[in-house]
Design a protein around this motif. Structure first.
Motif, short mmCIF file in Angstrom:
data_model
loop_
_atom_site.label_atom_id
_atom_site.label_comp_id
_atom_site.label_asym_id
_atom_site.label_seq_id
_atom_site.Cartn_x
_atom_site.Cartn_y
_atom_site.Cartn_z
N TYR A 172 13.65 18.15 12.88
CA TYR A 172 13.74 16.77 12.38
C TYR A 172 12.63 15.96 13.04
CZ TYR A 172 15.47 11.96 12.13
OH TYR A 172 15.58 10.61 11.93
N VAL A 173 12.00 15.10 12.25
CA VAL A 173 11.02 14.17 12.80
C VAL A 173 11.20 12.84 12.09
CG1 VAL A 173 9.15 14.85 11.23
CG2 VAL A 173 8.60 13.82 13.43
N ALA A 174 11.11 11.77 12.87
CA ALA A 174 11.15 10.42 12.32
C ALA A 174 9.89 9.72 12.78
CB ALA A 174 12.39 9.67 12.82
N MET A 175 9.27 9.00 11.86
CA MET A 175 8.04 8.30 12.23
C MET A 175 8.01 6.94 11.57
SD MET A 175 5.44 10.54 10.01
CE MET A 175 6.57 11.90 10.13
N ILE A 176 7.33 6.03 12.23
CA ILE A 176 7.12 4.69 11.71
C ILE A 176 5.70 4.61 11.17
CG2 ILE A 176 6.94 2.25 12.30
CD1 ILE A 176 9.80 3.19 12.42
N LEU A 177 5.58 4.18 9.92
CA LEU A 177 4.27 3.96 9.30
C LEU A 177 4.10 2.48 9.04
CD1 LEU A 177 4.19 6.84 6.64
CD2 LEU A 177 3.32 6.88 8.98
N ASP A 178 2.89 2.03 9.07
CA ASP A 178 2.58 0.64 8.75
C ASP A 178 2.69 0.44 7.24
OD1 ASP A 178 0.30 -1.39 7.85
OD2 ASP A 178 0.98 -1.95 9.86
N ARG A 179 3.53 -0.51 6.83
CA ARG A 179 3.74 -0.74 5.39
C ARG A 179 2.47 -1.18 4.69
NH1 ARG A 179 8.50 -4.42 3.96
NH2 ARG A 179 8.11 -3.59 1.89
N GLY A 180 1.62 -1.92 5.37
CA GLY A 180 0.35 -2.33 4.78
C GLY A 180 -0.54 -1.13 4.49
N ASP A 181 -0.57 -0.16 5.42
CA ASP A 181 -1.35 1.06 5.21
C ASP A 181 -0.79 1.85 4.03
OD1 ASP A 181 -2.93 0.39 7.38
OD2 ASP A 181 -1.96 1.82 8.75
N VAL A 182 0.52 1.97 3.97
CA VAL A 182 1.15 2.72 2.87
C VAL A 182 0.91 2.00 1.54
CG1 VAL A 182 3.33 3.59 1.93
CG2 VAL A 182 2.85 3.78 4.39
N ARG A 183 1.02 0.69 1.55
CA ARG A 183 0.75 -0.09 0.33
C ARG A 183 -0.68 0.16 -0.15
NH1 ARG A 183 1.93 -4.56 2.37
NH2 ARG A 183 4.15 -4.48 1.92
N GLY A 184 -1.64 0.15 0.78
CA GLY A 184 -3.03 0.42 0.44
C GLY A 184 -3.22 1.84 -0.09
N PHE A 185 -2.53 2.80 0.53
CA PHE A 185 -2.59 4.19 0.07
C PHE A 185 -2.07 4.31 -1.36
CE2 PHE A 185 -0.24 8.17 -0.49
CZ PHE A 185 -1.27 9.09 -0.39
N LEU A 186 -0.92 3.69 -1.64
CA LEU A 186 -0.36 3.75 -2.99
C LEU A 186 -1.26 3.06 -4.00
CD1 LEU A 186 3.42 3.18 -2.17
CD2 LEU A 186 2.38 5.29 -3.06
N HIS A 187 -1.91 2.00 -3.59
CA HIS A 187 -2.87 1.32 -4.47
C HIS A 187 -4.04 2.26 -4.80
CE1 HIS A 187 -5.35 -1.81 -6.23
NE2 HIS A 187 -6.33 -1.43 -5.41
N ASP A 188 -4.54 2.96 -3.80
CA ASP A 188 -5.62 3.92 -4.03
C ASP A 188 -5.18 5.05 -4.95
OD1 ASP A 188 -7.23 2.38 -2.38
OD2 ASP A 188 -7.09 3.75 -0.66
N CYS A 189 -3.94 5.51 -4.79
CA CYS A 189 -3.39 6.53 -5.70
C CYS A 189 -3.38 6.02 -7.12
CB CYS A 189 -1.97 6.92 -5.29
SG CYS A 189 -1.81 7.76 -3.71
N ASP A 190 -2.95 4.77 -7.27
CA ASP A 190 -2.87 4.16 -8.60
C ASP A 190 -4.24 4.02 -9.24
OD1 ASP A 190 -1.09 3.02 -10.60
OD2 ASP A 190 -2.08 1.11 -10.16
N LEU A 191 -5.28 3.81 -8.43
CA LEU A 191 -6.63 3.75 -8.97
C LEU A 191 -7.08 5.11 -9.50
CD1 LEU A 191 -8.42 1.48 -6.33
CD2 LEU A 191 -7.66 0.84 -8.63
N LEU A 192 -6.65 6.19 -8.81
CA LEU A 192 -7.01 7.53 -9.27
C LEU A 192 -6.23 7.93 -10.52
CD1 LEU A 192 -7.23 9.55 -5.94
CD2 LEU A 192 -9.09 9.07 -7.53
N VAL A 193 -4.91 7.75 -10.45
CA VAL A 193 -4.03 8.07 -11.58
C VAL A 193 -2.96 6.98 -11.64
CG1 VAL A 193 -2.44 9.73 -12.59
CG2 VAL A 193 -4.37 10.55 -11.21
N PRO A 194 -3.09 6.06 -12.60
CA PRO A 194 -2.11 4.99 -12.70
C PRO A 194 -0.68 5.51 -12.89
CG PRO A 194 -4.02 4.52 -14.07
CD PRO A 194 -4.15 5.94 -13.58
N VAL A 195 0.28 4.82 -12.29
CA VAL A 195 1.68 5.19 -12.44
C VAL A 195 2.01 5.16 -13.94
CG1 VAL A 195 4.06 4.46 -11.99
CG2 VAL A 195 2.35 4.35 -10.17
#
Length: 113
Positions: free
Chosen positions: A72-95
Protein backbone atom coordinates in the motif's frame (compact mmCIF):
# COMPACT_ATOMS: atom_id res chain seq x y z
CA UNK A 1 9.62 7.15 2.94
CA UNK A 2 9.89 9.72 0.19
CA UNK A 3 9.04 8.68 -3.39
CA UNK A 4 9.37 10.35 -6.75
CA UNK A 5 6.08 10.19 -8.64
CA UNK A 6 5.54 11.09 -12.29
CA UNK A 7 2.27 11.15 -14.22
CA UNK A 8 2.29 10.10 -17.86
CA UNK A 9 -0.14 10.02 -20.76
CA UNK A 10 -0.05 8.74 -24.32
CA UNK A 11 -2.45 9.41 -27.16
CA UNK A 12 -1.91 5.74 -28.06
CA UNK A 13 -3.77 4.72 -24.88
CA UNK A 14 -6.13 7.69 -24.51
CA UNK A 15 -8.30 6.26 -21.76
CA UNK A 16 -5.45 5.68 -19.31
CA UNK A 17 -2.87 7.63 -17.36
CA UNK A 18 0.21 6.15 -15.75
CA UNK A 19 1.76 6.93 -12.40
CA UNK A 20 5.39 5.87 -12.10
CA UNK A 21 6.84 5.62 -8.61
CA UNK A 22 10.61 5.62 -8.16
CA UNK A 23 12.14 4.62 -4.87
CA UNK A 24 15.15 6.76 -3.86
CA UNK A 25 18.50 5.02 -3.67
CA UNK A 26 17.27 1.99 -5.62
CA UNK A 27 16.53 1.03 -9.21
CA UNK A 28 13.04 -0.04 -8.12
CA UNK A 29 10.19 1.44 -10.09
CA UNK A 30 6.47 0.70 -9.88
CA UNK A 31 4.13 1.62 -12.72
CA UNK A 32 0.40 1.98 -12.22
CA UNK A 33 -2.10 2.53 -15.00
CA UNK A 34 -5.63 3.67 -14.32
CA UNK A 35 -8.48 5.50 -16.01
CA UNK A 36 -7.93 9.12 -16.98
CA UNK A 37 -11.55 9.70 -15.93
CA UNK A 38 -10.76 8.39 -12.45
CA UNK A 39 -8.06 11.01 -11.96
CA UNK A 40 -10.38 13.72 -13.27
CA UNK A 41 -13.23 12.58 -11.04
CA UNK A 42 -10.91 12.48 -8.03
CA UNK A 43 -10.23 16.19 -8.52
CA UNK A 44 -13.87 16.88 -7.59
CA UNK A 45 -14.98 14.03 -5.32
CA UNK A 46 -13.79 10.76 -3.83
CA UNK A 47 -13.21 8.31 -6.68
CA UNK A 48 -12.17 4.68 -7.00
CA UNK A 49 -13.17 1.57 -5.14
CA UNK A 50 -10.33 -0.91 -5.10
CA UNK A 51 -6.67 -0.67 -6.18
CA UNK A 52 -6.70 3.07 -6.88
CA UNK A 53 -8.54 5.62 -4.74
CA UNK A 54 -8.32 9.37 -5.21
CA UNK A 55 -9.78 12.21 -3.16
CA UNK A 56 -9.25 15.87 -2.42
CA UNK A 57 -7.58 16.60 0.89
CA UNK A 58 -8.12 20.33 0.57
CA UNK A 59 -8.08 23.02 -2.14
CA UNK A 60 -4.39 22.38 -2.87
CA UNK A 61 -3.81 18.68 -2.26
CA UNK A 62 -4.98 15.42 -3.79
CA UNK A 63 -4.58 12.10 -2.00
CA UNK A 64 -3.82 9.10 -4.22
CA UNK A 65 -3.92 5.67 -2.58
CA UNK A 66 -2.61 2.59 -4.37
CA UNK A 67 -2.86 -0.94 -3.04
CA UNK A 68 -2.29 -4.45 -4.31
CA UNK A 69 -0.88 -7.73 -3.02
CA UNK A 70 2.58 -6.14 -2.85
CA UNK A 71 1.54 -3.40 -0.47
CA UNK A 72 0.00 0.00 0.00
CA UNK A 73 1.20 3.51 -0.75
CA UNK A 74 -0.50 6.84 -0.15
CA UNK A 75 0.80 10.05 -1.64
CA UNK A 76 -0.17 13.68 -1.76
CA UNK A 77 -0.10 15.39 -5.15
CA UNK A 78 -0.47 19.07 -5.83
CA UNK A 79 -3.94 19.66 -7.31
CA UNK A 80 -2.61 22.47 -9.49
CA UNK A 81 -0.03 20.12 -11.01
CA UNK A 82 -2.67 17.45 -11.62
CA UNK A 83 -5.04 20.03 -13.11
CA UNK A 84 -2.26 21.13 -15.49
CA UNK A 85 -1.50 17.50 -16.37
CA UNK A 86 -5.16 16.80 -17.19
CA UNK A 87 -5.29 19.97 -19.28
CA UNK A 88 -2.26 18.77 -21.26
CA UNK A 89 -3.95 15.38 -21.75
CA UNK A 90 -7.03 17.16 -23.05
CA UNK A 91 -4.89 19.07 -25.55
CA UNK A 92 -3.54 15.77 -26.90
CA UNK A 93 -6.87 13.92 -26.92
CA UNK A 94 -9.95 15.87 -25.85
CA UNK A 95 -12.25 14.13 -23.37
CA UNK A 96 -14.97 12.36 -25.31
CA UNK A 97 -12.80 12.07 -28.42
CA UNK A 98 -10.85 9.02 -27.24
CA UNK A 99 -11.06 6.31 -29.84
CA UNK A 100 -9.88 2.80 -29.20
CA UNK A 101 -11.44 1.35 -32.34
CA UNK A 102 -8.23 1.24 -34.47
CA UNK A 103 -6.35 -0.48 -31.64
CA UNK A 104 -9.24 -2.85 -30.98
CA UNK A 105 -9.46 -3.75 -34.67
CA UNK A 106 -5.71 -4.41 -34.81
CA UNK A 107 -5.88 -6.58 -31.69
CA UNK A 108 -8.84 -8.57 -32.97
CA UNK A 109 -7.01 -9.13 -36.27
CA UNK A 110 -4.25 -10.91 -34.32
CA UNK A 111 -6.79 -13.25 -32.74
CA UNK A 112 -8.92 -14.07 -35.76
CA UNK A 113 -7.60 -15.86 -38.84
Amino acid sequence: MSLHAALGYSRHDPLAVTLVLRFPGTAREERWAFARDLLDEGMRATAGLSDVRIRCVDQEQLLVELCNRSGYVAMILDRGDVRGFLHDCDLLVPVGRESIRPRLDAFLATLLP
